[in-house]
Design an enzyme around this catalytic site. Structure first.
Site, PDB file in Angstrom:
ATOM      1  N   ASP A   1       0.806  -1.229   0.000  1.00  0.00           N
ATOM      2  CA  ASP A   1       0.000   0.000   0.000  1.00  0.00           C
ATOM      3  C   ASP A   1       0.836   1.274   0.000  1.00  0.00           C
ATOM      4  O   ASP A   1       0.436   2.303   0.555  1.00  0.00           O
ATOM      5  CB  ASP A   1      -0.964   0.019   1.207  1.00  0.00           C
ATOM      6  CG  ASP A   1      -1.873  -1.189   1.212  1.00  0.00           C
ATOM      7  OD1 ASP A   1      -2.221  -1.662   0.121  1.00  0.00           O
ATOM      8  OD2 ASP A   1      -2.234  -1.652   2.317  1.00  0.00           O
TER       9      ASP A   1
ATOM     10  N   LYS B   1       1.694   2.248  -5.087  1.00  0.00           N
ATOM     11  CA  LYS B   1       2.224   1.714  -6.355  1.00  0.00           C
ATOM     12  C   LYS B   1       1.298   2.039  -7.526  1.00  0.00           C
ATOM     13  O   LYS B   1       1.753   2.447  -8.591  1.00  0.00           O
ATOM     14  CB  LYS B   1       2.411   0.185  -6.244  1.00  0.00           C
ATOM     15  CG  LYS B   1       3.420  -0.225  -5.178  1.00  0.00           C
ATOM     16  CD  LYS B   1       3.494  -1.723  -5.015  1.00  0.00           C
ATOM     17  CE  LYS B   1       2.291  -2.347  -4.375  1.00  0.00           C
ATOM     18  NZ  LYS B   1       2.052  -1.994  -2.978  1.00  0.00           N
TER      19      LYS B   1
ATOM     20  N   GLY C   1      -4.549  -4.277  -3.864  1.00  0.00           N
ATOM     21  CA  GLY C   1      -5.559  -3.239  -4.122  1.00  0.00           C
ATOM     22  C   GLY C   1      -4.783  -1.984  -4.468  1.00  0.00           C
ATOM     23  O   GLY C   1      -4.181  -1.367  -3.593  1.00  0.00           O
TER      24      GLY C   1
ATOM     25  N   GLN D   1       1.920  -6.061  -3.288  1.00  0.00           N
ATOM     26  CA  GLN D   1       2.353  -6.174  -1.890  1.00  0.00           C
ATOM     27  C   GLN D   1       3.618  -5.327  -1.684  1.00  0.00           C
ATOM     28  O   GLN D   1       3.813  -4.364  -2.410  1.00  0.00           O
ATOM     29  CB  GLN D   1       2.590  -7.646  -1.485  1.00  0.00           C
ATOM     30  CG  GLN D   1       1.311  -8.471  -1.375  1.00  0.00           C
ATOM     31  CD  GLN D   1       0.732  -8.912  -2.697  1.00  0.00           C
ATOM     32  OE1 GLN D   1       1.394  -9.579  -3.458  1.00  0.00           O
ATOM     33  NE2 GLN D   1      -0.501  -8.549  -2.972  1.00  0.00           N
TER      34      GLN D   1
HETATM   35  P1  GDP Z   1      -0.831   0.408  -3.522  1.00  0.00           P
HETATM   36  O1  GDP Z   1      -1.419  -0.881  -3.079  1.00  0.00           O
HETATM   37  O2  GDP Z   1       0.644   0.473  -3.292  1.00  0.00           O
HETATM   38  O3  GDP Z   1      -1.191   0.783  -4.939  1.00  0.00           O
HETATM   39  O4  GDP Z   1      -1.459   1.519  -2.566  1.00  0.00           O
HETATM   40  P2  GDP Z   1      -3.006   1.650  -2.125  1.00  0.00           P
HETATM   41  O5  GDP Z   1      -3.770   2.132  -3.278  1.00  0.00           O
HETATM   42  O6  GDP Z   1      -3.468   0.416  -1.444  1.00  0.00           O
HETATM   43  O7  GDP Z   1      -2.879   2.729  -0.984  1.00  0.00           O
HETATM   44  C1  GDP Z   1      -2.311   3.983  -1.208  1.00  0.00           C
HETATM   45  C2  GDP Z   1      -3.337   5.052  -0.836  1.00  0.00           C
HETATM   46  O8  GDP Z   1      -2.682   6.295  -0.716  1.00  0.00           O
HETATM   47  C3  GDP Z   1      -4.410   5.261  -1.887  1.00  0.00           C
HETATM   48  O9  GDP Z   1      -5.600   5.615  -1.259  1.00  0.00           O
HETATM   49  C4  GDP Z   1      -3.870   6.424  -2.712  1.00  0.00           C
HETATM   50  O10 GDP Z   1      -4.899   7.169  -3.342  1.00  0.00           O
HETATM   51  C5  GDP Z   1      -3.198   7.231  -1.652  1.00  0.00           C
HETATM   52  N1  GDP Z   1      -2.033   8.009  -2.093  1.00  0.00           N
HETATM   53  C6  GDP Z   1      -1.049   7.639  -2.967  1.00  0.00           C
HETATM   54  N2  GDP Z   1      -0.099   8.608  -3.025  1.00  0.00           N
HETATM   55  C7  GDP Z   1      -0.498   9.582  -2.178  1.00  0.00           C
HETATM   56  C8  GDP Z   1       0.096  10.838  -1.778  1.00  0.00           C
HETATM   57  O11 GDP Z   1       1.176  11.230  -2.194  1.00  0.00           O
HETATM   58  N3  GDP Z   1      -0.608  11.563  -0.869  1.00  0.00           N
HETATM   59  C9  GDP Z   1      -1.798  11.169  -0.353  1.00  0.00           C
HETATM   60  N4  GDP Z   1      -2.403  11.945   0.530  1.00  0.00           N
HETATM   61  N5  GDP Z   1      -2.365   9.980  -0.700  1.00  0.00           N
HETATM   62  C10 GDP Z   1      -1.719   9.214  -1.590  1.00  0.00           C
HETATM   63  P1  IMO Z   2      -0.938  -4.148  -2.295  1.00  0.00           P
HETATM   64  O1  IMO Z   2      -0.480  -4.690  -3.627  1.00  0.00           O
HETATM   65  C1  IMO Z   2      -0.952  -4.580   2.030  1.00  0.00           C
HETATM   66  C2  IMO Z   2      -0.961  -8.651   3.630  1.00  0.00           C
HETATM   67  C3  IMO Z   2      -2.217  -9.111   4.345  1.00  0.00           C
HETATM   68  C4  IMO Z   2      -1.620 -10.108   5.305  1.00  0.00           C
HETATM   69  C5  IMO Z   2      -0.495 -10.750   4.489  1.00  0.00           C
HETATM   70  C6  IMO Z   2      -0.894 -12.047   3.798  1.00  0.00           C
HETATM   71  O2  IMO Z   2      -2.217  -3.446  -2.333  1.00  0.00           O
HETATM   72  O3  IMO Z   2       0.167  -3.374  -1.648  1.00  0.00           O
HETATM   73  P2  IMO Z   2      -2.480 -12.754   1.795  1.00  0.00           P
HETATM   74  O4  IMO Z   2      -3.827 -12.262   1.372  1.00  0.00           O
HETATM   75  O5  IMO Z   2      -1.414 -12.577   0.786  1.00  0.00           O
HETATM   76  O6  IMO Z   2      -2.548 -14.143   2.339  1.00  0.00           O
HETATM   77  O7  IMO Z   2      -2.089 -11.836   3.062  1.00  0.00           O
HETATM   78  O8  IMO Z   2      -0.137  -9.800   3.510  1.00  0.00           O
HETATM   79  N1  IMO Z   2      -1.193  -8.156   2.249  1.00  0.00           N
HETATM   80  C7  IMO Z   2      -1.146  -6.866   1.917  1.00  0.00           C
HETATM   81  N2  IMO Z   2      -0.974  -5.760   2.689  1.00  0.00           N
HETATM   82  N3  IMO Z   2      -1.056  -4.468   0.694  1.00  0.00           N
HETATM   83  C8  IMO Z   2      -1.220  -5.561  -0.089  1.00  0.00           C
HETATM   84  O9  IMO Z   2      -1.218  -5.495  -1.435  1.00  0.00           O
HETATM   85  C9  IMO Z   2      -1.308  -6.832   0.516  1.00  0.00           C
HETATM   86  N4  IMO Z   2      -1.485  -8.083   0.061  1.00  0.00           N
HETATM   87  C10 IMO Z   2      -1.413  -8.880   1.136  1.00  0.00           C
HETATM   88  O10 IMO Z   2      -2.842  -8.054   4.986  1.00  0.00           O
HETATM   89  O11 IMO Z   2      -1.017  -9.436   6.387  1.00  0.00           O
HETATM   90 MG    MG Z   3      -2.934  -1.604  -1.808  1.00  0.00          MG
END
Ligand code: GDP
Ligand code: IMO
Ligand code: MG
Length: 421
Positions: free
Chosen positions: A12, A15, A39, A221
């Site tokens: 998270d 990316k 996600g 991840q």
């Molecule tokens: P990913 O899994 O690495 O693609 O990240 P996620 O989408 O799960 O979580 C990142 C969250 O941070 C999302 O809600 C993005 O919209 C938000 N986000 C990404 N870059 C920034 C930033 O520079 N500032 C803020 N405030 N939010 C950001």
């Molecule tokens: P993105 O791509 C954050 C975490 C789960 C759990 C562990 C194992 O959005 O960064 P799994 O479902 O693989 O058996 O879960 O890994 N986890 C993540 N945490 N971002 C993710 O993906 C994750 N995918 C799995 O919360 O701790």
């Molecule tokens: Mg994510």
């Protein structure tokens, strides 16, 4: 050449947003591991979209998108994702390619994931329960079904054989499930996927590379969730570090170019497991609130803490990161001081190495403090606008990690990105 973009923390890191931005410069975006446990959030024309299995190049009309052999695919979830994307990007199917060799997540894999977590009780991993672990277990156990099997005449037979085995395993967990109820949507989704562009992805990508196409491999991840190097057993079931790209796409190490590593300006983790810089106090609560730290897939609240340079130096090393990207810098506008862990006191001894197993030891982070800044980073439109104290902080992080920071992300939108000259 293939450039790589991956998360350096526990996922998270942002990316999706960064791939969507960088995709302009690439012809192909390729996912190489993970599955719908990911996600990846993008904002497209102000609308929020969360991608699970589909690469984040989908909103750049010139980009082809590959789901590589290292990915595990849930047909039902993939069909839903495509269906939701079509109104926003009608040509999504035309630009999507799927590897024959990618393994399938069956409905019984999801049931096994849930049963395994329930049986672990307090020690549960905090899995997203998408069936990732059981699907990869069948892959390495040499029992799995692959996308290519959907095209085979005896797919149903292979499916029955594997699900019968799963039903036995579920009985050992004391569960009798009505798995037949899940079959119809599963087979309908498999029929849908049959019609998509299923390719010998290792030839597909290597031919494109030979033709001079530019490829960006999109990690899912984060490095601290890597099956080998993460905080085992609180990890996911794939290699999330740069080495995963070669196996997950069928490309040689010599094809890898730039490795972009993404980190938040602080740190989050969702699910269980060690987290040395976690803040179980008002500051942690404030980070969660200001950073809106709730899971994109599960909606679970994310654990928050200060940035951990010990862990980052480890993950930068593992993937040979050449350029860093720091996201959510705007969130730090609200904090004074801003802290960064620069060492651990592990069982009483100071170290800068990430320990083998944090579960059975006491870890006390050693922090460096930085004065907060008065010009909100979120309002800056170029790096020269940012205050000197923030530049000093950036320089400190670069020196500690011995790696250049290329971009600072300061908001959710595609253009909230400050390039550092
Ligand atoms: P990913 O899994 O690495 O693609 O990240 P996620 O989408 O799960 O979580 C990142 C969250 O941070 C999302 O809600 C993005 O919209 C938000 N986000 C990404 N870059 C920034 C930033 O520079 N500032 C803020 N405030 N939010 C950001
Ligand atoms: P993105 O791509 C954050 C975490 C789960 C759990 C562990 C194992 O959005 O960064 P799994 O479902 O693989 O058996 O879960 O890994 N986890 C993540 N945490 N971002 C993710 O993906 C994750 N995918 C799995 O919360 O701790
Ligand atoms: Mg994510």
């Amino acid at each position: 050449m293939i450039d790589v973009l991956l998360g350096l923390q526990w996922g998270d890191e942002g990316k999706g947003k960064i791939v969507d931005y960088l995709a302009e410069k690439y012809d192909i975006i390729a996912r190489f591991q993970g599955g719908p446990n990911a996600g990846h959030t993008l904002y497209v024309n102000g609308k929020k979209v969360v991608l699970r299995t589909i690469p984040s190049g989908v909103f750049q009309p010139h980009c082809l998108n590959l789901i590589g052999n290292g990915v595990v695919i849930d047909p039902v979830s993939l069909q839903q994702e495509i269906t939701q994307l079509i109104p926003l990007q009608p040509d999504v199917v035309k630009r999507l390619f799927i590897s024959h060799r990618a393994h399938l997540i069956l409905p019984t894999h999801r049931a096994l994931d849930a049963a395994s977590e329930a049986a672990k009780g307090e020690d549960k991993i905090g899995s997203t329960l998408k069936g990732i672990g059981p699907a990869y277990m069948d892959k390495t156990g040499r029992n799995g079904l692959r996308i290519g099997d959907i095209l085979s005449k005896n797919f149903k037979e292979k499916y029955n054989k594997l699900t019968q085995k799963h039903v036995q395993m579920l009985r050992q967990y004391g569960q009798e499930i009505d798995w037949a109820a899940w079959e119809q949507p599963f087979f309908e989704a498999c029929e849908y996927i049959r019609e998509l562009q299923i390719v010998n992805s290792e030839y597909w990508i290597n031919n494109h590379l030979k033709a001079g196409k530019r490829v960006l491999a999109e990690g899912a991840q984060g490095s601290m969730l890597d099956i080998d190097y993460g905080t085992y057993p609180f990890v996911t079931s794939s290699n999330t570090t740069a080495a995963g790209v070669c196996n997950g796409l069928g490309v040689a190490p010599s094809t890898i170019g730039e490795v972009y590593g993404i980190t938040k300006a602080y740190c989050t983790r969702v699910g269980s497991g060690p987290f040395p810089t976690e803040l179980n106090d008002a500051t942690g609560e404030e980070l969660r609130k200001v950073g809106n730290e709730f899971g994109a897939v599960t909606g679970r609240s994310r654990r928050c803490g200060w940035i951990d340079l010990v862990a980052l130096k480890y993950t930068v090393m593992l993937s040979g990161v050449t350029k860093l990207i720091v996201t959510k810098a705007d969130v730090m506008d609200n904090f004074n001081p801003v802290k960064a862990a620069v060492a651990y006191i592990a069982d009483g001894k100071e170290t800068k190495e990430f320990p083998y197993d944090l579960c059975d030891m006491t870890i006390e982070p050693v922090y460096e403090s930085f004065a907060g800044w008065d010009v909100p980073i979120g309002t800056c439109t170029q790096y020269s606008d940012v205050p000197q104290v923030f530049k000093d902080y950036v320089r400190f992080v670069e020196q500690y990690l011995e790696t250049k920071i290329a971009y600072i992300s300061n908001g959710t939108g595609r253009d909230h990105l400050l390039s550092i000259p």
